[in-house]
Structure formats: structure tokens, C-alpha cells
Write a protein that holds these residues in place. Structure first.
Motif, mmCIF file in Angstrom:
data_model
loop_
_atom_site.group_PDB
_atom_site.id
_atom_site.type_symbol
_atom_site.label_atom_id
_atom_site.label_comp_id
_atom_site.label_asym_id
_atom_site.label_seq_id
_atom_site.Cartn_x
_atom_site.Cartn_y
_atom_site.Cartn_z
ATOM 1 N N ASN A 2 0.837 -1.194 0.000
ATOM 2 C CA ASN A 2 0.000 0.000 0.000
ATOM 3 C C ASN A 2 0.884 1.262 0.000
ATOM 4 O O ASN A 2 2.090 1.198 -0.212
ATOM 5 C CB ASN A 2 -0.936 -0.046 1.209
ATOM 6 N N LEU A 4 2.205 3.541 2.119
ATOM 7 C CA LEU A 4 3.387 3.773 2.955
ATOM 8 C C LEU A 4 4.575 2.985 2.416
ATOM 9 O O LEU A 4 5.691 3.515 2.313
ATOM 10 C CB LEU A 4 3.111 3.381 4.410
ATOM 11 N N ALA A 5 4.370 1.740 2.075
ATOM 12 C CA ALA A 5 5.468 0.917 1.569
ATOM 13 C C ALA A 5 5.993 1.454 0.240
ATOM 14 O O ALA A 5 7.208 1.536 0.029
ATOM 15 C CB ALA A 5 5.021 -0.532 1.413
ATOM 16 N N ASP A 82 1.145 -2.409 5.436
ATOM 17 C CA ASP A 82 1.481 -1.015 5.748
ATOM 18 C C ASP A 82 1.394 -0.747 7.255
ATOM 19 O O ASP A 82 2.162 0.045 7.795
ATOM 20 C CB ASP A 82 0.557 -0.065 4.996
ATOM 21 N N TYR A 135 -1.406 4.850 9.590
ATOM 22 C CA TYR A 135 -1.427 3.408 9.373
ATOM 23 C C TYR A 135 -0.947 2.631 10.606
ATOM 24 O O TYR A 135 -1.218 1.438 10.724
ATOM 25 C CB TYR A 135 -0.541 3.018 8.186
#
Length: 212
Positions: A2, A4-5, A82, A135
Motif C-alpha cells: 500500500n 506507505l510501503a 502497511d 497506518y
């Protein structure tokens, strides 16, 4: 993976970050309308997604969500990963997650002229609600599951995903721990090989087998 990654695996490069973040909003040959480095970010995003989908830890994690969501299990895993990345103190110690989120939003603003139209609205809410930072909290993940329901044609209720996330929290965390260091090494290799010009076609290179 997602948002953030994909942001984290852009390694601080604003152009790579842009393509990596909004790749899902760019279909087919439309990627060739972007500057070359943003195209590389789009290709990196797609390589990350393939690596994630093919990893044995992801196959294990999907089994928790498949009874309720079928093919949408993969999207549920992306959100879940995430969360564990946001909680990973080896990566984001102290206030580093907040700093990283703020830096990411600022870097994206520098390339806002290239945003696909639909992503412009999306980014507004991402920044306003500070998704990347939130998250780490269950509430942030539940909100993301709700977003999946709104966008997915055949996913009608986020409730089961929230329950599965809580009930299998430790097992899902182990899947993340088994998987993410290998993904990071793979993405960093792709990033570096592009930087020194060794890859003429990322999409071909990213489909090759990688030792795990």
C-alpha cells in the motif's frame, strides 16, 4: 503493497516516489506520457506488486482473508502490511514515521503538476488525514479497509477484514517480518540498477526470478 510501503521504497527520490505512489492511477501506455524518471517509479511500483504477490509469506497471509474476500484478499494484505511497516521500529524509531510522512507529502507537492486527475483528489485526503502516519493505528487500517470497499466492485463490507486483522494479528505480523526485508532488498536493487543504467527495460527485468 500500500501507500506507505511504496513511498518508503522510493528511497527519497521525488520523481520515483511520484510514479511509485500513483502507478495504480496510470493505465497501459499512458505511463509514456510522463517524464522518464516518473515512468521508472511506475515500473518500480509494478515490480514491487509482483514480488509481493509471488512471495510465500503473502500466500500464507492471504489465506486468512480469502474466505471472506476471495480475490480481494491481496488488497487486504497490502493494507495490513502497511500497518506493520508503520509499527516497525527498526525502520521508524521514535518520531521518524511522522517526519517521513511530512517529507513524503512535501516531495509529492514538488511534482504535483504530473498527478493524474483522480490522484489529485486522492492525495488531498491522504495529506489532510495523514494516512501515512495513521497506518500505525488500528483505526487508520480500518479506514483503509473502508476505502477498499468504496473502490471495489464486489467488496461490500469492511467489517470482516477488521475482525480478521485483529484475530490474526500476530500471524500477519510474522508474515510481514518474513517478507519485508526481502522486498526492501529487491526494490533497492531495482532502484540502484536503474540509477546506473544497467536496466534498459524494468518491466522485463522485474519479472525475472529473484533469489529469496
Amino acid at each position: 503493497m500500500n501507500y506507505l510501503a511504496h513511498a518508503y521504497l522510493s528511497f527519497g527520490d521525488p520523481d520515483i516516489l511520484a510514479g511509485n505512489i500513483f502507478s495504480d492511477f496510470v493505465k497501459g501506455k499512458k505511463k509514456y506520457g510522463f517524464p522518464q524518471r516518473i515512468q521508472k517509479g511506475i515500473d518500480l511500483h509494478r515490480a514491487i506488486d509482483r514480488f509481493t504477490d509471488d512471495h510465500p509469506a503473502t500466500a500464507t497471509a492471504k489465506q486468512f482473508f480469502k474466505p471472506a474476500y476471495g480475490l480481494y484478499a491481496a488488497a487486504s494484505i497490502d493494507v495490513t502490511y502497511d500497518h506493520f511497516l508503520a509499527k516497525d521500529k527498526k525502520i521508524f524509531a521514535g518520531d521518524e514515521l511522522q517526519t517521513f510522512a511530512e517529507t513524503t507529502y512535501k516531495q509529492l507537492q514538488t511534482v504535483e503538476e504530473f498527478f493524474p486527475e483522480r490522484f489529485s483528489t486522492f492525495f488531498h485526503y491522504m495529506q489532510l488525514q495523514n494516512w501515512l502516519y495513521n497506518y500505525q493505528y488500528a483505526e487508520g487500517i480500518f479506514r483503509s479497509f473502508g476505502g477498499l470497499v468504496r473502490r471495489a466492485a464486489y467488496m461490500e463490507d469492511a467489517g470482516p477484514a477488521c475482525d480478521i486483522f485483529l484475530r490474526h494479528y500476530e500471524e500477519l505480523n510474522r508474515c510481514y517480518a518474513d517478507f519485508f526485508p526481502e522486498l526492501k532488498a529487491f526494490a533497492f536493487q531495482m532502484f540502484n540498477e536503474s540509477e546506473i543504467g544497467k536496466l534498459g527495460n524494468w518491466e522485463i527485468a522485474s519479472s525475472t526470478n529473484v533469489e529469496r
